[in-house]
Write a protein that holds these residues in place. Structure first.
Motif, PDB file in Angstrom:
ATOM      1  N   MET A 143      15.079   8.228  11.972  1.00  0.00           N
ATOM      2  CA  MET A 143      15.302   8.395  10.527  1.00  0.00           C
ATOM      3  C   MET A 143      15.427   7.048   9.820  1.00  0.00           C
ATOM      4  SD  MET A 143      15.207  11.579   9.605  1.00  0.00           S
ATOM      5  CE  MET A 143      16.134  11.679   8.085  1.00  0.00           C
ATOM      6  N   ALA A 144      16.101   6.083  10.439  1.00  0.00           N
ATOM      7  CA  ALA A 144      16.269   4.773   9.808  1.00  0.00           C
ATOM      8  C   ALA A 144      14.914   4.097   9.619  1.00  0.00           C
ATOM      9  CB  ALA A 144      17.202   3.900  10.639  1.00  0.00           C
ATOM     10  N   ASP A 145      14.053   4.187  10.609  1.00  0.00           N
ATOM     11  CA  ASP A 145      12.705   3.622  10.506  1.00  0.00           C
ATOM     12  C   ASP A 145      11.937   4.299   9.382  1.00  0.00           C
ATOM     13  OD1 ASP A 145      10.326   2.153  11.302  1.00  0.00           O
ATOM     14  OD2 ASP A 145       9.661   3.954  12.380  1.00  0.00           O
ATOM     15  N   MET A 146      12.007   5.632   9.324  1.00  0.00           N
ATOM     16  CA  MET A 146      11.314   6.373   8.275  1.00  0.00           C
ATOM     17  C   MET A 146      11.834   5.975   6.892  1.00  0.00           C
ATOM     18  SD  MET A 146      11.020  10.478   7.663  1.00  0.00           S
ATOM     19  CE  MET A 146      12.640  10.564   6.909  1.00  0.00           C
ATOM     20  N   GLU A 147      13.146   5.937   6.739  1.00  0.00           N
ATOM     21  CA  GLU A 147      13.721   5.603   5.440  1.00  0.00           C
ATOM     22  C   GLU A 147      13.352   4.185   5.007  1.00  0.00           C
ATOM     23  OE1 GLU A 147      17.839   6.562   6.042  1.00  0.00           O
ATOM     24  OE2 GLU A 147      17.463   8.709   5.763  1.00  0.00           O
ATOM     25  N   ALA A 148      13.322   3.234   5.928  1.00  0.00           N
ATOM     26  CA  ALA A 148      12.939   1.856   5.587  1.00  0.00           C
ATOM     27  C   ALA A 148      11.476   1.792   5.161  1.00  0.00           C
ATOM     28  CB  ALA A 148      13.190   0.935   6.781  1.00  0.00           C
ATOM     29  N   ARG A 149      10.621   2.507   5.871  1.00  0.00           N
ATOM     30  CA  ARG A 149       9.190   2.514   5.525  1.00  0.00           C
ATOM     31  C   ARG A 149       8.956   3.226   4.192  1.00  0.00           C
ATOM     32  NH1 ARG A 149       5.691   1.261   9.991  1.00  0.00           N
ATOM     33  NH2 ARG A 149       6.945   0.830  11.846  1.00  0.00           N
ATOM     34  N   TRP A 150       9.668   4.333   3.968  1.00  0.00           N
ATOM     35  CA  TRP A 150       9.539   5.036   2.692  1.00  0.00           C
ATOM     36  C   TRP A 150      10.025   4.162   1.537  1.00  0.00           C
ATOM     37  CZ3 TRP A 150      11.039  10.925   3.159  1.00  0.00           C
ATOM     38  CH2 TRP A 150      10.115  11.564   3.982  1.00  0.00           C
ATOM     39  N   HIS A 151      11.088   3.412   1.759  1.00  0.00           N
ATOM     40  CA  HIS A 151      11.589   2.509   0.715  1.00  0.00           C
ATOM     41  C   HIS A 151      10.522   1.459   0.379  1.00  0.00           C
ATOM     42  CE1 HIS A 151      14.355   0.225  -1.737  1.00  0.00           C
ATOM     43  NE2 HIS A 151      13.986  -0.853  -1.069  1.00  0.00           N
ATOM     44  N   ALA A 152       9.894   0.904   1.396  1.00  0.00           N
ATOM     45  CA  ALA A 152       8.821  -0.069   1.164  1.00  0.00           C
ATOM     46  C   ALA A 152       7.686   0.567   0.371  1.00  0.00           C
ATOM     47  CB  ALA A 152       8.319  -0.623   2.494  1.00  0.00           C
ATOM     48  N   ARG A 153       7.320   1.794   0.711  1.00  0.00           N
ATOM     49  CA  ARG A 153       6.270   2.514  -0.020  1.00  0.00           C
ATOM     50  C   ARG A 153       6.685   2.756  -1.464  1.00  0.00           C
ATOM     51  NH1 ARG A 153       6.311   8.536   1.442  1.00  0.00           N
ATOM     52  NH2 ARG A 153       8.188   8.256   0.200  1.00  0.00           N
ATOM     53  N   ASP A 154       7.879   3.292  -1.641  1.00  0.00           N
ATOM     54  CA  ASP A 154       8.319   3.713  -2.974  1.00  0.00           C
ATOM     55  C   ASP A 154       8.554   2.552  -3.930  1.00  0.00           C
ATOM     56  OD1 ASP A 154       8.157   6.268  -1.985  1.00  0.00           O
ATOM     57  OD2 ASP A 154      10.320   6.521  -1.755  1.00  0.00           O
ATOM     58  N   THR A 155       8.827   1.376  -3.416  1.00  0.00           N
ATOM     59  CA  THR A 155       9.083   0.223  -4.281  1.00  0.00           C
ATOM     60  C   THR A 155       7.847  -0.647  -4.474  1.00  0.00           C
ATOM     61  OG1 THR A 155       9.941  -1.048  -2.400  1.00  0.00           O
ATOM     62  CG2 THR A 155      11.550   0.170  -3.757  1.00  0.00           C
ATOM     63  N   ASP A 156       6.744  -0.280  -3.857  1.00  0.00           N
ATOM     64  CA  ASP A 156       5.490  -1.012  -4.038  1.00  0.00           C
ATOM     65  C   ASP A 156       4.906  -0.648  -5.399  1.00  0.00           C
ATOM     66  OD1 ASP A 156       2.617  -1.632  -3.953  1.00  0.00           O
ATOM     67  OD2 ASP A 156       2.944  -2.006  -1.821  1.00  0.00           O
ATOM     68  N   PRO A 157       4.635  -1.629  -6.273  1.00  0.00           N
ATOM     69  CA  PRO A 157       4.102  -1.317  -7.612  1.00  0.00           C
ATOM     70  C   PRO A 157       2.785  -0.546  -7.562  1.00  0.00           C
ATOM     71  CG  PRO A 157       4.631  -3.655  -7.408  1.00  0.00           C
ATOM     72  CD  PRO A 157       4.832  -3.044  -6.065  1.00  0.00           C
ATOM     73  N   ASP A 158       1.989  -0.769  -6.530  1.00  0.00           N
ATOM     74  CA  ASP A 158       0.727  -0.038  -6.418  1.00  0.00           C
ATOM     75  C   ASP A 158       0.957   1.446  -6.140  1.00  0.00           C
ATOM     76  OD1 ASP A 158      -0.688  -2.383  -6.889  1.00  0.00           O
ATOM     77  OD2 ASP A 158      -0.986  -2.789  -4.749  1.00  0.00           O
ATOM     78  N   PHE A 159       2.085   1.789  -5.515  1.00  0.00           N
ATOM     79  CA  PHE A 159       2.366   3.198  -5.261  1.00  0.00           C
ATOM     80  C   PHE A 159       2.701   3.917  -6.562  1.00  0.00           C
ATOM     81  CE2 PHE A 159       4.662   6.896  -3.464  1.00  0.00           C
ATOM     82  CZ  PHE A 159       3.633   7.373  -2.666  1.00  0.00           C
ATOM     83  N   ALA A 160       3.376   3.233  -7.458  1.00  0.00           N
ATOM     84  CA  ALA A 160       3.654   3.818  -8.774  1.00  0.00           C
ATOM     85  C   ALA A 160       2.346   4.128  -9.502  1.00  0.00           C
ATOM     86  CB  ALA A 160       4.523   2.872  -9.594  1.00  0.00           C
ATOM     87  N   GLU A 161       1.362   3.275  -9.323  1.00  0.00           N
ATOM     88  CA  GLU A 161       0.047   3.520  -9.927  1.00  0.00           C
ATOM     89  C   GLU A 161      -0.591   4.772  -9.335  1.00  0.00           C
ATOM     90  OE1 GLU A 161      -3.417   3.731 -11.915  1.00  0.00           O
ATOM     91  OE2 GLU A 161      -1.595   2.655 -12.471  1.00  0.00           O
ATOM     92  N   TYR A 162      -0.471   4.954  -8.025  1.00  0.00           N
ATOM     93  CA  TYR A 162      -0.993   6.162  -7.392  1.00  0.00           C
ATOM     94  C   TYR A 162      -0.302   7.400  -7.955  1.00  0.00           C
ATOM     95  CZ  TYR A 162      -0.849  10.062  -4.187  1.00  0.00           C
ATOM     96  OH  TYR A 162      -0.856  11.331  -3.682  1.00  0.00           O
ATOM     97  N   MET A 163       1.012   7.341  -8.106  1.00  0.00           N
ATOM     98  CA  MET A 163       1.755   8.484  -8.637  1.00  0.00           C
ATOM     99  C   MET A 163       1.247   8.858 -10.027  1.00  0.00           C
ATOM    100  SD  MET A 163       3.791   9.360  -6.204  1.00  0.00           S
ATOM    101  CE  MET A 163       5.179  10.273  -6.842  1.00  0.00           C
ATOM    102  N   ARG A 164       1.004   7.867 -10.853  1.00  0.00           N
ATOM    103  CA  ARG A 164       0.464   8.135 -12.200  1.00  0.00           C
ATOM    104  C   ARG A 164      -0.958   8.699 -12.122  1.00  0.00           C
ATOM    105  NH1 ARG A 164       3.322   3.436 -13.137  1.00  0.00           N
ATOM    106  NH2 ARG A 164       1.533   2.080 -12.758  1.00  0.00           N
TER     107      ARG A 164
END
Length: 113
Positions: free
Chosen positions: A68-89
């Motif tokens: 779970m810690a590995d998953m949460e760290a990787r998800w945090h990296a994904r969610d805070t990447d500005p390019d991911f916000a662009e994908y969400m939009r």
């Protein structure tokens, strides 16, 4: 054949239901905008699929983690990447629903390799 690495026994199975007749558009946006972020933050997926029988208009992908810690760290990296916000939009109008499951590897000696 795709399989989770033995050192990453926790698998996230995610299912997106896509607006009917918009699958090609979703896949193009996902591959162009989301996949570079996901490869950087999550690593390579176990698999990436679209449905052809049963419930249609679905994309299924699987990613493996150590715990779970590995998953949460990787998800945090994904969610805070500005390019991911662009994908969400870019994909917001295409995604109708989303399911998420966490799966743990079953201890079957016959599959231990």
């Amino acid at each position: 054949m795709f399989t989770a690495p033995q050192d990453r026994p926790l698998v996230n199975l995610r299912v997106y239901t896509i607006t009917p007749r918009r699958m090609a558009e979703f896949l193009e946006v996902f591959d162009r905008v989301a996949m570079p972020v996901l490869l950087r933050s999550l690593g390579a997926p176990i698999g990436f699929y679209t449905s052809t029988v049963g419930t249609l208009n679905q994309v299924v992908h699987l990613w493996a983690y150590r715990d779970m810690a590995d998953m949460e760290a990787r998800w945090h990296a994904r969610d805070t990447d500005p390019d991911f916000a662009e994908y969400m939009r870019a994909s917001a109008h295409l995604v109708v629903a989303q399911e998420d499951r966490l799966l743990r590897a079953a201890p079957l000696p016959s599959l231990a390799g």
